[in-house]
Design an enzyme around this catalytic site. Structure first.
Site, PDB file in Angstrom:
ATOM      1  N   TYR A 143      13.389 -35.948 -46.793  1.00  0.00           N
ATOM      2  CA  TYR A 143      13.268 -34.795 -45.883  1.00  0.00           C
ATOM      3  C   TYR A 143      12.680 -35.238 -44.540  1.00  0.00           C
ATOM      4  O   TYR A 143      13.267 -34.982 -43.481  1.00  0.00           O
ATOM      5  CB  TYR A 143      12.378 -33.746 -46.544  1.00  0.00           C
ATOM      6  CG  TYR A 143      12.233 -32.446 -45.789  1.00  0.00           C
ATOM      7  CD1 TYR A 143      13.245 -31.487 -45.812  1.00  0.00           C
ATOM      8  CD2 TYR A 143      11.073 -32.150 -45.075  1.00  0.00           C
ATOM      9  CE1 TYR A 143      13.108 -30.278 -45.139  1.00  0.00           C
ATOM     10  CE2 TYR A 143      10.926 -30.947 -44.401  1.00  0.00           C
ATOM     11  CZ  TYR A 143      11.945 -30.010 -44.431  1.00  0.00           C
ATOM     12  OH  TYR A 143      11.796 -28.812 -43.765  1.00  0.00           O
ATOM     13  N   GLY A 146      14.916 -37.736 -42.798  1.00  0.00           N
ATOM     14  CA  GLY A 146      16.151 -37.030 -42.435  1.00  0.00           C
ATOM     15  C   GLY A 146      15.948 -36.184 -41.191  1.00  0.00           C
ATOM     16  O   GLY A 146      16.771 -36.176 -40.267  1.00  0.00           O
ATOM     17  N   PHE A 189       1.844 -18.910 -55.613  1.00  0.00           N
ATOM     18  CA  PHE A 189       0.575 -18.194 -55.823  1.00  0.00           C
ATOM     19  C   PHE A 189       0.820 -16.691 -56.024  1.00  0.00           C
ATOM     20  O   PHE A 189       0.194 -16.062 -56.883  1.00  0.00           O
ATOM     21  CB  PHE A 189      -0.381 -18.413 -54.646  1.00  0.00           C
ATOM     22  CG  PHE A 189      -1.021 -19.785 -54.588  1.00  0.00           C
ATOM     23  CD1 PHE A 189      -0.888 -20.691 -55.636  1.00  0.00           C
ATOM     24  CD2 PHE A 189      -1.781 -20.172 -53.483  1.00  0.00           C
ATOM     25  CE1 PHE A 189      -1.487 -21.957 -55.579  1.00  0.00           C
ATOM     26  CE2 PHE A 189      -2.383 -21.424 -53.421  1.00  0.00           C
ATOM     27  CZ  PHE A 189      -2.232 -22.316 -54.462  1.00  0.00           C
ATOM     28  N   ASP A 270       1.333 -35.929 -50.340  1.00  0.00           N
ATOM     29  CA  ASP A 270       1.071 -34.543 -49.900  1.00  0.00           C
ATOM     30  C   ASP A 270       0.150 -34.607 -48.665  1.00  0.00           C
ATOM     31  O   ASP A 270      -0.964 -35.113 -48.755  1.00  0.00           O
ATOM     32  CB  ASP A 270       0.370 -33.791 -51.034  1.00  0.00           C
ATOM     33  CG  ASP A 270       0.464 -32.290 -50.883  1.00  0.00           C
ATOM     34  OD1 ASP A 270       1.161 -31.670 -51.696  1.00  0.00           O
ATOM     35  OD2 ASP A 270      -0.176 -31.738 -49.974  1.00  0.00           O
ATOM     36  N   ARG A 274      -2.563 -29.952 -41.722  1.00  0.00           N
ATOM     37  CA  ARG A 274      -1.446 -29.488 -40.892  1.00  0.00           C
ATOM     38  C   ARG A 274      -1.954 -28.401 -39.978  1.00  0.00           C
ATOM     39  O   ARG A 274      -2.401 -27.358 -40.444  1.00  0.00           O
ATOM     40  CB  ARG A 274      -0.380 -28.840 -41.762  1.00  0.00           C
ATOM     41  CG  ARG A 274       0.586 -29.702 -42.432  1.00  0.00           C
ATOM     42  CD  ARG A 274       1.590 -30.301 -41.476  1.00  0.00           C
ATOM     43  NE  ARG A 274       2.416 -31.209 -42.227  1.00  0.00           N
ATOM     44  CZ  ARG A 274       3.158 -30.825 -43.246  1.00  0.00           C
ATOM     45  NH1 ARG A 274       3.222 -29.572 -43.597  1.00  0.00           N
ATOM     46  NH2 ARG A 274       3.859 -31.705 -43.902  1.00  0.00           N
TER      47      ARG A 274
HETATM   48  P1  NAD Z   1      15.823 -22.312 -47.292  1.00  0.00           P
HETATM   49  O1  NAD Z   1      15.940 -23.375 -48.344  1.00  0.00           O
HETATM   50  O2  NAD Z   1      15.501 -20.929 -47.699  1.00  0.00           O
HETATM   51  O3  NAD Z   1      17.148 -22.244 -46.403  1.00  0.00           O
HETATM   52  C1  NAD Z   1      17.975 -23.343 -46.181  1.00  0.00           C
HETATM   53  C2  NAD Z   1      19.406 -22.850 -46.230  1.00  0.00           C
HETATM   54  O4  NAD Z   1      20.291 -23.961 -45.973  1.00  0.00           O
HETATM   55  C3  NAD Z   1      19.792 -22.309 -47.612  1.00  0.00           C
HETATM   56  O5  NAD Z   1      20.501 -21.109 -47.470  1.00  0.00           O
HETATM   57  C4  NAD Z   1      20.668 -23.407 -48.203  1.00  0.00           C
HETATM   58  O6  NAD Z   1      21.586 -22.926 -49.159  1.00  0.00           O
HETATM   59  C5  NAD Z   1      21.328 -23.958 -46.950  1.00  0.00           C
HETATM   60  N1  NAD Z   1      21.809 -25.333 -47.111  1.00  0.00           N
HETATM   61  C6  NAD Z   1      21.160 -26.384 -47.666  1.00  0.00           C
HETATM   62  N2  NAD Z   1      21.922 -27.475 -47.626  1.00  0.00           N
HETATM   63  C7  NAD Z   1      23.090 -27.120 -47.015  1.00  0.00           C
HETATM   64  C8  NAD Z   1      24.282 -27.797 -46.699  1.00  0.00           C
HETATM   65  N3  NAD Z   1      24.442 -29.101 -46.988  1.00  0.00           N
HETATM   66  N4  NAD Z   1      25.284 -27.113 -46.095  1.00  0.00           N
HETATM   67  C9  NAD Z   1      25.143 -25.788 -45.808  1.00  0.00           C
HETATM   68  N5  NAD Z   1      24.026 -25.088 -46.100  1.00  0.00           N
HETATM   69  C10 NAD Z   1      23.020 -25.746 -46.696  1.00  0.00           C
HETATM   70  O7  NAD Z   1      14.733 -22.869 -46.270  1.00  0.00           O
HETATM   71  P2  NAD Z   1      14.064 -22.151 -45.013  1.00  0.00           P
HETATM   72  O8  NAD Z   1      12.624 -22.046 -45.265  1.00  0.00           O
HETATM   73  O9  NAD Z   1      14.832 -20.970 -44.618  1.00  0.00           O
HETATM   74  O10 NAD Z   1      14.261 -23.290 -43.914  1.00  0.00           O
HETATM   75  C11 NAD Z   1      15.316 -23.223 -42.975  1.00  0.00           C
HETATM   76  C12 NAD Z   1      15.249 -24.421 -42.046  1.00  0.00           C
HETATM   77  O11 NAD Z   1      13.982 -24.448 -41.376  1.00  0.00           O
HETATM   78  C13 NAD Z   1      15.390 -25.756 -42.771  1.00  0.00           C
HETATM   79  O12 NAD Z   1      16.145 -26.634 -41.958  1.00  0.00           O
HETATM   80  C14 NAD Z   1      13.965 -26.249 -42.868  1.00  0.00           C
HETATM   81  O13 NAD Z   1      13.897 -27.655 -42.902  1.00  0.00           O
HETATM   82  C15 NAD Z   1      13.342 -25.686 -41.590  1.00  0.00           C
HETATM   83  N6  NAD Z   1      11.901 -25.504 -41.733  1.00  0.00           N
HETATM   84  C16 NAD Z   1      11.400 -24.492 -42.509  1.00  0.00           C
HETATM   85  C17 NAD Z   1      10.031 -24.367 -42.656  1.00  0.00           C
HETATM   86  C18 NAD Z   1       9.421 -23.266 -43.477  1.00  0.00           C
HETATM   87  O14 NAD Z   1       8.208 -23.263 -43.660  1.00  0.00           O
HETATM   88  N7  NAD Z   1      10.150 -22.301 -43.970  1.00  0.00           N
HETATM   89  C19 NAD Z   1       9.161 -25.275 -42.018  1.00  0.00           C
HETATM   90  C20 NAD Z   1       9.717 -26.297 -41.261  1.00  0.00           C
HETATM   91  C21 NAD Z   1      11.087 -26.401 -41.103  1.00  0.00           C
HETATM   92  N1  UDP Z   2       0.574 -26.365 -53.464  1.00  0.00           N
HETATM   93  C1  UDP Z   2      -0.353 -25.967 -54.400  1.00  0.00           C
HETATM   94  N2  UDP Z   2       0.088 -25.250 -55.476  1.00  0.00           N
HETATM   95  C2  UDP Z   2       1.392 -24.888 -55.638  1.00  0.00           C
HETATM   96  C3  UDP Z   2       2.326 -25.280 -54.650  1.00  0.00           C
HETATM   97  C4  UDP Z   2       1.886 -26.028 -53.583  1.00  0.00           C
HETATM   98  O1  UDP Z   2      -1.549 -26.257 -54.287  1.00  0.00           O
HETATM   99  O2  UDP Z   2       1.707 -24.226 -56.644  1.00  0.00           O
HETATM  100  C5  UDP Z   2       0.099 -27.127 -52.295  1.00  0.00           C
HETATM  101  C6  UDP Z   2       0.874 -28.416 -52.009  1.00  0.00           C
HETATM  102  O3  UDP Z   2       0.320 -29.489 -52.741  1.00  0.00           O
HETATM  103  C7  UDP Z   2       0.678 -28.554 -50.511  1.00  0.00           C
HETATM  104  C8  UDP Z   2       0.579 -27.117 -50.009  1.00  0.00           C
HETATM  105  O4  UDP Z   2       0.292 -26.320 -51.156  1.00  0.00           O
HETATM  106  O5  UDP Z   2      -0.535 -29.206 -50.248  1.00  0.00           O
HETATM  107  C9  UDP Z   2       1.859 -26.604 -49.362  1.00  0.00           C
HETATM  108  O6  UDP Z   2       2.919 -26.860 -50.241  1.00  0.00           O
HETATM  109  P1  UDP Z   2       4.412 -26.378 -49.942  1.00  0.00           P
HETATM  110  O7  UDP Z   2       5.264 -26.944 -51.026  1.00  0.00           O
HETATM  111  O8  UDP Z   2       4.432 -24.901 -49.740  1.00  0.00           O
HETATM  112  O9  UDP Z   2       4.796 -27.011 -48.529  1.00  0.00           O
HETATM  113  P2  UDP Z   2       4.547 -28.436 -47.819  1.00  0.00           P
HETATM  114  O10 UDP Z   2       3.759 -28.113 -46.616  1.00  0.00           O
HETATM  115  O11 UDP Z   2       3.808 -29.345 -48.737  1.00  0.00           O
HETATM  116  O12 UDP Z   2       5.910 -28.944 -47.525  1.00  0.00           O
END
Ligand code: NAD
Ligand code: UDP
Length: 309
Positions: A143, A146, A189, A270, A274
């Protein structure tokens, strides 16, 4: 505008589709439904301005659109680590394919980058200038690396071909419509607290995250997309960190739960801390999150209660 939202059936993608439809745009959601769900977009399916395409971004697509948001990628560590090769391909090939499309059509494209590009950061808060501390071969690297490679592609397409890019670095975001089984901390949680199961804190729970409510984040994404000429990464997140132990206690209280808190092993790599430095988002976009954790968690809990009952 006709806007392509890759990953449009996911958590953030579906909120973005709703916002764009509300703004009068036509929206084409593209998704392979790996972590997304039709229930996230069911309210739009009858909207004549909404279309849905089942497609994998690792495969090129030809489609006529005016703007692209690339959110396609699993975001939960549980899901992105389950098929790590696919995760890396989704980030890198997905970015490449959509950038080629943006270049051909001469349209603006946004990449959902992430605080994970900072890895396990040695400085806090993290400004955009920080290059990060990422394990290139660990469990999270599919991730993290990537997303880093995708950023490289975005900036190189801008430098080499003049593609009009936007690169928000999104910090942990939560809210209604998160998948309950996605393993992320807020949903774990809340599900555990509502069913009076033990809340599973990993490690000692002293690692921090800064949790942004989804409506604030979507505001930031759209503001960044619409602002001209922002060809630099911009942190988007709530700048108030919380330890995972404190978060467990807050969610337990808000759910009025009898759950105990238990400690489980900390997953490898982990990140310990952040916290976004959002000076640039404030100065350039005039953006700052307005929804506090208590209010945001309550809205999230209420939606989950209505979904499961
Ligand atoms: P999510 O997993 O709910 O959504 C991702 C979506 O992408 C899903 O609908 C999934 O089916 C689709 N997808 C995955 N692989 C695919 C592929 N190869 N082709 C087409 N569709 C595909 O995640 P999210 O929380 O909505 O995150 C959305 C974006 O934001 C992601 O790129 C993620 O890396 C980024 N992001 C999210 C967070 C967060 O906290 N939610 C934080 C940082 C970055
Ligand atoms: N975490 C936790 N309990 C859980 C799930 C996650 O303590 O049941 C912790 C995890 O180890 C990390 C933080 O919560 O330190 C955030 O985890 P998450 O998977 O939501 O996102 P991340 O920021 O690690 O990608």
């Amino acid at each position: 505008m006709r806007v392509l939202v890759a990953g449009g059936a996911g958590f953030l993608g579906s909120h973005l589709c709703k916002r764009l439809l509300g703004g009068g745009h036509e929206v084409i959601a593209l998704d392979n439904f790996y972590t997304g769900s039709k229930s996230n977009i069911k309210d739009f399916l009858t909207n004549p301005n909404f279309e849905l395409i089942r497609h994998d971004v690792t495969v090129p697509i030809e489609i006529e659109i005016d703007a692209i948001y690339n959110l396609a990628c699993p975001a939960s560590p549980v899901h992105y680590q389950k098929f790590p090769v696919q995760t890396l391909k989704t980030s890198v090939l997905g970015a490449l394919n959509l950038l080629e499309l943006a270049r051909r059509l001469n349209v603006r494209i946004l990449q959902a980058s992430t605080s994970e590009v900072y890895g396990d950061p040695k400085i806090s808060p993290q400004p955009e200038e920080y290059w990060g501390n990422v394990n290139p071969h660990g469990l999270r690297s599919c991730y993290d690396e990537g997303k880093r490679a995708a950023e490289s592609l975005f900036f190189d397409f801008n430098r080499q071909y003049g593609v009009d890019i936007r690169v928000p670095r999104i910090f942990n975001t939560y809210g209604p419509h998160m998948a309950l089984d996605d393993g992320r901390v807020v949903t774990n949680f809340i599900s555990q607290a509502l069913s009076n199961q033990p809340l599973t804190v990993y490690g000692q729970g002293n690692q921090t995250r800064s949790l942004c409510y989804v409506d604030d984040l979507i505001d930031g994404l759209v503001l960044l997309f619409e602002k001209p000429e922002i060809h630099q990464p911009i942190n988007l997140g709530n700048p108030t960190p919380v330890t995972m132990l404190q978060l467990a206690e807050e969610i337990k209280t808000l759910c009025n739960s009898k759950s105990e808190i238990v400690f489980k092993p900390l997953p490898s790599d982990d990140p310990l801390q952040r916290e976004p430095d959002i000076t640039k988002a404030k100065e350039i976009l005039g953006w700052t999150p307005v929804i506090g954790r208590r209010e945001g968690l309550q809205k999230t809990i209420d939606e989950i209660v209505s979904r499961v009952s």
